[in-house]
Design an enzyme around this catalytic site. Structure first.
Site, PDB file in Angstrom:
ATOM      1  N   HIS A  61       0.718  -1.012  -0.340  1.00 53.74           N
ATOM      2  CA  HIS A  61      -0.270  -0.171   0.426  1.00 53.74           C
ATOM      3  C   HIS A  61       1.146   1.118  -0.328  1.00 53.74           C
ATOM      4  CE1 HIS A  61      -3.649  -1.804   2.189  1.00 53.74           C
ATOM      5  NE2 HIS A  61      -3.449  -2.739   0.690  1.00 53.74           N
ATOM      6  N   GLU A  63       0.940   3.998   2.296  1.00 51.79           N
ATOM      7  CA  GLU A  63       1.314   4.073   3.595  1.00 51.79           C
ATOM      8  C   GLU A  63       2.344   3.214   3.340  1.00 51.79           C
ATOM      9  OE1 GLU A  63      -3.042   4.320   3.889  1.00 51.79           O
ATOM     10  OE2 GLU A  63      -1.758   3.294   2.038  1.00 51.79           O
ATOM     11  N   CYS A  91      -5.700   1.929   5.592  1.00 50.48           N
ATOM     12  CA  CYS A  91      -6.763   0.779   6.349  1.00 50.48           C
ATOM     13  C   CYS A  91      -6.361   0.116   7.770  1.00 50.48           C
ATOM     14  CB  CYS A  91      -6.490  -0.265   5.452  1.00 50.48           C
ATOM     15  SG  CYS A  91      -4.861  -0.854   5.312  1.00 50.48           S
ATOM     16  N   CYS A  94      -2.635  -0.543   6.862  1.00 50.95           N
ATOM     17  CA  CYS A  94      -1.559   0.841   7.486  1.00 50.95           C
ATOM     18  C   CYS A  94      -1.247   1.390   8.701  1.00 50.95           C
ATOM     19  CB  CYS A  94      -1.828   1.302   6.251  1.00 50.95           C
ATOM     20  SG  CYS A  94      -1.683   0.203   4.709  1.00 50.95           S
TER      21      CYS A  94
END
Length: 178
Positions: A61, A63, A91, A94
């Site tokens: 992801h 992040e 999410c 993360c």
């Protein structure tokens, strides 16, 4: 009682714009357009964009990618005094990584009503049992961040519809053959 909107400073706008640039990189690769930057003392020290499909990595992801780069640059898995700017509400995965990194603050653009872990579905940062508390600020450039995602998914739906129509017309031509 509704919460008053928080003022957005010029540095926040600049850093979120940098995160949006990263989101456009994800889109160019066919990934969901989410981008992130990690900032320390006003300087971007880590950037990332969504890339789980291309990397075959469910943890890739935006992040996580930005956190990895910032940690490498600082030579430390802890990132005290750092802020992370991301175009979409993080999410659970993360958010957990951000807490482990000891980020000072997380700033996000659009909310995520399906998987958001900063208040939309759950707020991990609110749990007093967890040993690190990161400040949150949402809604920075929310319209621009949200519109990018809406445009991306509209394009994907249109492509999917076109593929279904092409497949259906091909099936009709096969039925017409003697």
């Amino acid at each position: 009682m509704s919460e008053l909107p928080q003022a957005v400073g010029p540095d926040e706008l600049r850093h979120m714009a940098a995160a949006l640039e990263q989101a456009h990189r994800a889109w160019a690769l066919g990934e969901v357009p989410v981008g992130a930057v990690v900032v320390k003392d006003g300087e971007v020290i880590g950037v990332g964009f969504n890339h789980p499909i291309g990397r075959h990595d469910p943890t890739a992801h935006a992040e996580i990618m930005a956190l990895r780069q910032a940690a490498e640059k600082l030579g430390n898995y802890r990132l005290p005094g750092c802020e992370l700017y991301v175009t979409l509400e993080p999410c659970v995965m993360c958010s957990g990584a951000m807490m482990h990194a000891r980020l000072e603050r997380v700033v996000y653009g659009a909310t995520d009503p399906k998987t958001g872990a900063c208040g939309s579905v759950v707020n991990l940062f609110q749990h007093e049992q967890l040993n690190h508390h990161t400040a949150l600020k949402g809604g920075v450039m929310e319209q621009e961040c949200g519109q990018l995602l809406r445009d991306f998914f509209a394009m994907r739906r249109a492509q999917s519809k076109q593929q279904r129509q092409l497949a259906a017309s091909g099936d009709q031509h096969e039925d017409a053959r003697p």
